[in-house]
Design a protein around this motif. Structure first.
Motif, short mmCIF file in Angstrom:
data_model
loop_
_atom_site.label_atom_id
_atom_site.label_comp_id
_atom_site.label_asym_id
_atom_site.label_seq_id
_atom_site.Cartn_x
_atom_site.Cartn_y
_atom_site.Cartn_z
N PRO A 157 -3.14 18.10 22.84
CA PRO A 157 -2.66 18.94 21.73
C PRO A 157 -1.15 18.82 21.49
O PRO A 157 -0.68 19.14 20.39
CB PRO A 157 -3.02 20.35 22.19
N GLU A 158 -0.42 18.37 22.48
CA GLU A 158 1.05 18.35 22.35
C GLU A 158 1.55 17.36 21.30
O GLU A 158 2.71 17.42 20.88
CB GLU A 158 1.72 18.05 23.71
N PHE A 196 0.29 17.08 18.23
CA PHE A 196 -0.26 17.53 16.96
C PHE A 196 0.50 16.96 15.75
O PHE A 196 -0.08 16.46 14.80
CB PHE A 196 -0.26 19.06 16.93
N GLN A 232 2.97 19.40 28.62
CA GLN A 232 3.79 20.42 27.95
C GLN A 232 4.70 21.17 28.91
O GLN A 232 5.67 21.80 28.48
CB GLN A 232 2.89 21.42 27.22
N GLN A 279 3.20 25.37 24.49
CA GLN A 279 3.05 25.90 23.13
C GLN A 279 1.61 25.89 22.65
O GLN A 279 1.17 26.79 21.95
CB GLN A 279 3.91 25.08 22.17
N HIS A 280 0.84 24.85 23.02
CA HIS A 280 -0.52 24.70 22.52
C HIS A 280 -1.53 24.71 23.68
O HIS A 280 -1.74 23.69 24.33
CB HIS A 280 -0.67 23.39 21.75
N THR A 281 -2.11 25.85 23.94
CA THR A 281 -3.05 25.95 25.06
C THR A 281 -4.39 26.58 24.70
O THR A 281 -5.36 26.42 25.45
CB THR A 281 -2.44 26.80 26.20
N TYR A 327 -4.15 26.46 15.61
CA TYR A 327 -2.75 26.33 15.20
C TYR A 327 -2.69 25.65 13.84
O TYR A 327 -3.53 24.82 13.50
CB TYR A 327 -1.96 25.50 16.22
N LEU A 387 -5.25 22.71 14.13
CA LEU A 387 -5.51 22.19 15.47
C LEU A 387 -6.31 23.23 16.24
O LEU A 387 -5.91 24.39 16.32
CB LEU A 387 -4.19 21.92 16.19
N VAL A 427 -7.59 24.09 19.96
CA VAL A 427 -7.36 23.73 21.35
C VAL A 427 -8.34 24.50 22.24
O VAL A 427 -8.34 25.73 22.27
CB VAL A 427 -5.92 24.03 21.80
#
Length: 292
Positions: free
Chosen positions: A196-197, A199, A236, A241-243, A247, A257, A259
């Motif tokens: 995801p990091e 994106f 990350q 930030q994206h877990t 998003y 996104l 996740v």
């Protein structure tokens, strides 16, 4: 004042409670449902449903695989997405167990898979690839296909192969190798991408920019604190930030996104306040306010 016997009983009760909590946090599957608006979604694809399964890390999973299958079947999806790390990189799995799981999933709905960093590093990666073919799961290696679910209009499913860290650092356009046909123009685009990091990098080329990207890898930040989120995720670092969740792309909120917190364990042995997660995404022509 509490005597020694009562203190011992209290200590035992606390330890038992903590053990029970950790057990449930690592074995009790949570179904998370999102209804996500897609711009210009074909009317025939209203309500199209996708089950996302991520980061199983077989054979290190602690969940009941039969329960996973039954929950997936109950969701009645049009497609199933396996978004990487189906297998553990530093361990070996029982091919018969994995084959049985893959067959059951493929029997529910058309199933598509990509690799993750653990798949790529596994000594049994080639066996996993053979099992995809044998069981009817379509493995996507930097490629795109246009697919049609029963009673639906075609959608484009793109699968991004996970690369080494060195290659990722110098890559600007992660979808460079993916080819889209001109006659697919206008079809909803769905991307399976393990990490995801990246994106933003998945949207460098507007001609390939996906309406929804499905990712995992972060394991929900492993330990989740209410209102703060996960504490650490690979790729990350601390306070990632994206877990978890949905998003919006900063430059185009129509692009989303998703996740997954994943289902299995990896190097870190425990999930805390972070149950294994099965995601169900339903596509709609609705408004952004439905997910905000």
């Amino acid at each position: 004042m509490m005597n020694i016997k009562n203190k011992s009983l209290l200590k035992t009760a606390v330890l038992a409670g903590a053990a029970a909590y950790l057990h449930l946090q690592n074995t009790w599957i949570q179904k998370t449902e999102y209804t996500i608006p897609v711009k210009n979604l074909a009317p025939e694809n209203e309500g199209l449903k996708i089950v996302q399964i991520s980061d199983l890390h077989l054979p290190k999973e602690k969940i009941d695989l039969n329960k996973l299958v039954s929950m997936t079947k109950e969701a009645d999806p049009d497609f199933i997405f396996l978004t990487g790390d189906q297998i553990q990189g530093n361990d070996t799995f029982d091919p018969s167990v994995v084959e049985k799981l893959f067959r059951k999933l493929a029997a529910i709905a058309p199933t598509y898979a990509i690799n993750g960093n653990h798949d790529r590093h596994s000594p049994m990666f080639q066996i996993a690839l053979d099992l995809y073919k044998k069981t009817g799961i379509r493995y996507l290696d930097d490629e795109a296909i246009s697919v049609l679910a029963k009673g639906r209009k075609p959608v484009v499913i793109m699968g991004l192969s996970d690369k080494s860290s060195a290659i990722q650092k110098i890559t600007k356009d992660f979808l460079k190798k993916i080819r889209l046909r001109k006659d697919w123009q206008g079809q909803t685009r769905l991307l399976l991408a393990h990490r995801p990091e990246y994106f933003l990098k998945y949207h460098i080329d507007p001609e390939k920019s996906a309406d929804i990207t499905f990712a995992g890898h972060a394991h929900g930040g492993q330990i989740r604190i209410p209102r703060l989120g996960g504490l650490y995720a690979p790729g990350q670092g601390r306070m990632p930030q994206h877990t978890d969740g949905v998003y919006l792309l900063p430059t185009d909120p129509e692009k989303k996104l998703v996740v997954s917190r994943g289902l299995g364990g990896s190097s870190f042995p425990f999930r805390i306040n972070n149950r294994p997660e099965l995601i169900v995404v339903t596509l709609t022509n609705g408004s952004l306010s439905e997910i905000l």
